[in-house]
Design a protein around this motif. Sequence first.
Motif, PDB file in Angstrom:
ATOM      1  N   LEU A 248       2.761  -2.792  -7.488  1.00  0.00           N
ATOM      2  CA  LEU A 248       2.913  -1.768  -6.983  1.00  0.00           C
ATOM      3  C   LEU A 248       3.499  -0.418  -7.610  1.00  0.00           C
ATOM      4  CD1 LEU A 248       5.979  -4.200  -5.154  1.00  0.00           C
ATOM      5  CD2 LEU A 248       4.023  -2.984  -3.733  1.00  0.00           C
ATOM      6  N   GLY A 249       3.504  -0.402  -8.828  1.00  0.00           N
ATOM      7  CA  GLY A 249       3.573   0.929  -9.723  1.00  0.00           C
ATOM      8  C   GLY A 249       5.119   1.678  -8.730  1.00  0.00           C
ATOM      9  N   ALA A 250       5.189   2.861  -9.498  1.00  0.00           N
ATOM     10  CA  ALA A 250       6.086   3.865  -8.758  1.00  0.00           C
ATOM     11  C   ALA A 250       6.003   4.442  -7.012  1.00  0.00           C
ATOM     12  CB  ALA A 250       5.944   4.756  -9.867  1.00  0.00           C
ATOM     13  N   ASP A 251       5.061   4.511  -5.920  1.00  0.00           N
ATOM     14  CA  ASP A 251       4.485   5.743  -4.975  1.00  0.00           C
ATOM     15  C   ASP A 251       3.529   4.377  -4.334  1.00  0.00           C
ATOM     16  OD1 ASP A 251       2.603   5.642  -6.768  1.00  0.00           O
ATOM     17  OD2 ASP A 251       1.682   7.019  -5.994  1.00  0.00           O
ATOM     18  N   GLY A 252       3.874   2.671  -4.788  1.00  0.00           N
ATOM     19  CA  GLY A 252       2.523   1.248  -4.068  1.00  0.00           C
ATOM     20  C   GLY A 252       3.378   1.592  -3.154  1.00  0.00           C
ATOM     21  N   LEU A 253       1.990   0.821  -2.301  1.00  0.00           N
ATOM     22  CA  LEU A 253       2.642   0.231  -0.845  1.00  0.00           C
ATOM     23  C   LEU A 253       1.592  -0.889  -0.540  1.00  0.00           C
ATOM     24  CD1 LEU A 253       4.552   0.875   1.320  1.00  0.00           C
ATOM     25  CD2 LEU A 253       3.049   2.086   2.237  1.00  0.00           C
ATOM     26  N   LEU A 254       2.533  -2.042  -0.013  1.00  0.00           N
ATOM     27  CA  LEU A 254       1.015  -3.368   0.082  1.00  0.00           C
ATOM     28  C   LEU A 254       1.209  -3.157   1.732  1.00  0.00           C
ATOM     29  CD1 LEU A 254       1.905  -6.331  -2.500  1.00  0.00           C
ATOM     30  CD2 LEU A 254      -0.038  -4.118  -2.075  1.00  0.00           C
ATOM     31  N   ILE A 255       0.415  -3.268   2.363  1.00  0.00           N
ATOM     32  CA  ILE A 255       0.391  -3.213   4.228  1.00  0.00           C
ATOM     33  C   ILE A 255      -0.387  -4.423   4.406  1.00  0.00           C
ATOM     34  CG2 ILE A 255       1.144  -1.369   4.532  1.00  0.00           C
ATOM     35  CD1 ILE A 255      -1.601  -0.551   5.829  1.00  0.00           C
ATOM     36  N   GLY A 256      -0.235  -5.093   5.815  1.00  0.00           N
ATOM     37  CA  GLY A 256      -1.177  -5.857   6.385  1.00  0.00           C
ATOM     38  C   GLY A 256      -2.743  -5.293   7.020  1.00  0.00           C
ATOM     39  N   THR A 257      -3.105  -6.830   7.085  1.00  0.00           N
ATOM     40  CA  THR A 257      -4.677  -6.008   7.338  1.00  0.00           C
ATOM     41  C   THR A 257      -4.746  -4.937   9.178  1.00  0.00           C
ATOM     42  OG1 THR A 257      -4.710  -8.461   8.698  1.00  0.00           O
ATOM     43  CG2 THR A 257      -6.310  -7.503   6.205  1.00  0.00           C
ATOM     44  N   GLN A 258      -3.533  -5.992  10.058  1.00  0.00           N
ATOM     45  CA  GLN A 258      -3.647  -5.283  11.607  1.00  0.00           C
ATOM     46  C   GLN A 258      -3.020  -4.330  11.103  1.00  0.00           C
ATOM     47  OE1 GLN A 258      -4.299  -6.982  13.634  1.00  0.00           O
ATOM     48  NE2 GLN A 258      -4.058  -4.774  14.838  1.00  0.00           N
ATOM     49  N   LEU A 259      -2.140  -4.157  10.479  1.00  0.00           N
ATOM     50  CA  LEU A 259      -1.213  -2.489  10.672  1.00  0.00           C
ATOM     51  C   LEU A 259      -2.269  -1.846   9.693  1.00  0.00           C
ATOM     52  CD1 LEU A 259       1.584  -0.697  10.492  1.00  0.00           C
ATOM     53  CD2 LEU A 259       1.950  -1.723   8.348  1.00  0.00           C
ATOM     54  N   ALA A 260      -3.333  -1.587   9.559  1.00  0.00           N
ATOM     55  CA  ALA A 260      -3.851  -0.916   7.634  1.00  0.00           C
ATOM     56  C   ALA A 260      -5.146  -0.709   9.185  1.00  0.00           C
ATOM     57  CB  ALA A 260      -4.869  -1.700   7.038  1.00  0.00           C
ATOM     58  N   GLU A 261      -5.561  -1.761  10.239  1.00  0.00           N
ATOM     59  CA  GLU A 261      -6.631  -1.491  10.775  1.00  0.00           C
ATOM     60  C   GLU A 261      -5.959  -0.828  12.375  1.00  0.00           C
ATOM     61  OE1 GLU A 261      -8.241  -4.108  14.223  1.00  0.00           O
ATOM     62  OE2 GLU A 261      -8.633  -4.590  12.075  1.00  0.00           O
ATOM     63  N   ASP A 262      -4.585  -0.258  12.249  1.00  0.00           N
ATOM     64  CA  ASP A 262      -3.922   0.537  13.181  1.00  0.00           C
ATOM     65  C   ASP A 262      -3.775   1.730  13.000  1.00  0.00           C
ATOM     66  OD1 ASP A 262      -4.028  -1.664  14.500  1.00  0.00           O
ATOM     67  OD2 ASP A 262      -1.659  -1.983  14.459  1.00  0.00           O
ATOM     68  N   LEU A 263      -4.158   1.907  11.374  1.00  0.00           N
ATOM     69  CA  LEU A 263      -3.846   3.359  10.743  1.00  0.00           C
ATOM     70  C   LEU A 263      -5.227   4.077  10.433  1.00  0.00           C
ATOM     71  CD1 LEU A 263       0.210   3.174   9.685  1.00  0.00           C
ATOM     72  CD2 LEU A 263      -1.004   4.651  11.420  1.00  0.00           C
ATOM     73  N   GLY A 264      -5.919   2.979  10.312  1.00  0.00           N
ATOM     74  CA  GLY A 264      -7.510   3.408  10.146  1.00  0.00           C
ATOM     75  C   GLY A 264      -7.265   3.589   8.469  1.00  0.00           C
TER      76      GLY A 264
END
Lengths: 234, 402
Positions: B156-172
């Motif tokens: 994750l680090g200091a500014d990292g973010l993990l998101i799900g595939t669906q969300l990634a797709e929705d936001l491109g």
Amino acid sequence: MSRVLQARGIVMTFRNGDEETEVLRGVDVELATGELVALVGASGSGKSTLLSILGLLLRPTAGEIEIAGQRVEGMSERARAAFRNQRLGFVFQFHHLLPDFTAMENVAFPAAAPAGGITPDMRRRALSLLDRVGLADRADFPATRLSGGQKQRVAIARALMNKPDLIIADEPTGNLDLRSAGQVLDLMGEVNREDGGTFLICTHDEHVAARCDRRIQLVDGRVQPQDEGSDHPD
Amino acid sequence: MFALKVARRYLTSNPAQTVLLVTGVALGVTVFIFITALIEGLAVRLTDEVTANSAHVSLEPATRLAEILPGDPAVRTEGVALVSTFQRRQIRAWRSTAELITRQPGISALSPQISGNAFLVKGEAVQPVSVTGLEPEGLDAITPITPNLVAGQGALGADGLLIGTQLAEDLGLTAGQPVLLRTDRGGERLLTVRGVFKTGLQSLDSRVAFLSLQTARPLFDLPEGVTNIEIKLDDPGRAREVADFLAGATGLRATPWQDKNLNLEDALEAQGRTGTLIQIFSLISIIIGVASALVLSAYRRRSEVGIMRAFGISGGFIVAVFMLQGLLIGLAGGLLGCVSGYGLCSFLASLTDAEGNAPLPIAPERGGYVAVLILTTIGAVLASAFPARSASRIDPLEAIQQ
Ligand SMILES: Nc1ncnc2c1ncn2[C@@H]1O[C@H](COP(=O)(O)OP(=O)(O)OP(=O)(O)O)[C@@H](O)[C@H]1O
Ligand SMILES: [Mg+2]
């Protein structure tokens, strides 16, 4: 001479709804130890009924019975069953052997069931009884593989298992051919003579009756006085 | 025991009938075991699916209620409850609480979290997300994320973010791209999508974003506290018990996973009732089968039993003979049924479809073997009581006169 059985004033009335059948109207019977007595009478005269009463299988309407010195009227069913088991032996027209057991097991059964198993003593006695009735070699035969006469002899051995004071036999030869009937009769005579067993045998067979010490004749629900009636015709 | 010998002899004298009878009992037992193993297996599978990906007990601050004056007990107090809004709801002493929890037996993992709502903004696209801020080393403690990454990596680090595939797709979005996070506390920060995961759970894959606890603090205006502590147990079945204990020990509100999945619980209960019904019917059929067979047997042996009675053999002995037959049939049928039930369940459990999954979620080890063996034996003995009693009352005269 000691008495095995004394029955006085036995009355038996069957009730079927409103209908009453008075089968026994005051029967007195006395048997001395070691007697071999025939019970005779016309069909329907009440012989089987009397035997059932004397064998504690049926309670009479009235009358007193004493067997081996014990009054039996007041006994509970449980006590009567125990008394039958210890004091009485039964032989019936049909052998009624247990088909799933061997000759030896059938003989030992009346002793084994209350005791919880066939002890070596019981086995020895059963085998000697089978020997007595001439079936030593059939001890391990299943009951179903014995002939009619052999079955009846096993039944006699079974009746003797618990050394009864009185053996009650209802037409023991009624279902057998002449030869087998003769053997069964010989056997009862032998046991009577040699072991002092007391027998009350109900029969239609004149041969059987003739070989008994005396006969009790039932007529119309009463015992016919016997005293040398045939010798002194009226 | 002589009665046992007689009972055995009676059973072996008609082997065909006895085999049929025992087989019938065994079949009933097999049905019982199959249903038990299926219902249990289904419950285990459903429960596993839920518990594998979510916390077993969740701790949150208790809702502060405004003080209520005691009044008419007939008045429902919820009607007048006011939630106090003067203080921020948080777990301030989370470190000591976590320590206390870890000391309890049966706790397998623990994750202090800051949870809140936010929007992810990329260009003109905006998506609402549930943000979970957690300790980076505990990323997989509650929900296995790292094993389910389909892109990027889990650091994750200091500014990292993990998101799900669906969300990634929705936001491109793809791994490595920046995205703006705007929280409901007014915090805003440009973060980098480090990884994209696919758990297969719709709610996770489309609505959740993970970041580190340190990153979450300023964004949600929580410099020291956390909003919730999530706990995993060795045995999810103890969640309620553990939750009750923790609620008492910490004063926090503890919610077991079952309470968050009431639908699942209802479904499992309905399933259980259906199973119980089938179990009862299989037991009843066993009892009826044994009873009718013994009634017939007692009837066929009337004259034999009558002669035993004539010889003064006690009614108790005859009762014992017939009840022991019931016992032997129950035991034999029960044992045979256990073997065949286990065999059937193991076979069905070993079946796999094209994807290697078991189509029937059977748990062969959960067939209720001891219970069914005991119930069947007791049932068979009870079933023999009536025929035994009637046999013991046969009038010897009846047997002799026929
Ligand atoms: N349970 C009963 N109810 C009514 N009447 C009965 C009953 N048992 C026997 N009887 C009657 O009692 C009479 C005597 O019967 P029992 O069987 O004692 O005769 P028996 O002398 O043994 O005859 P047989 O020589 O044919 O065997 C018969 O008329 C019979 O119908
Ligand atoms: Mg007769």
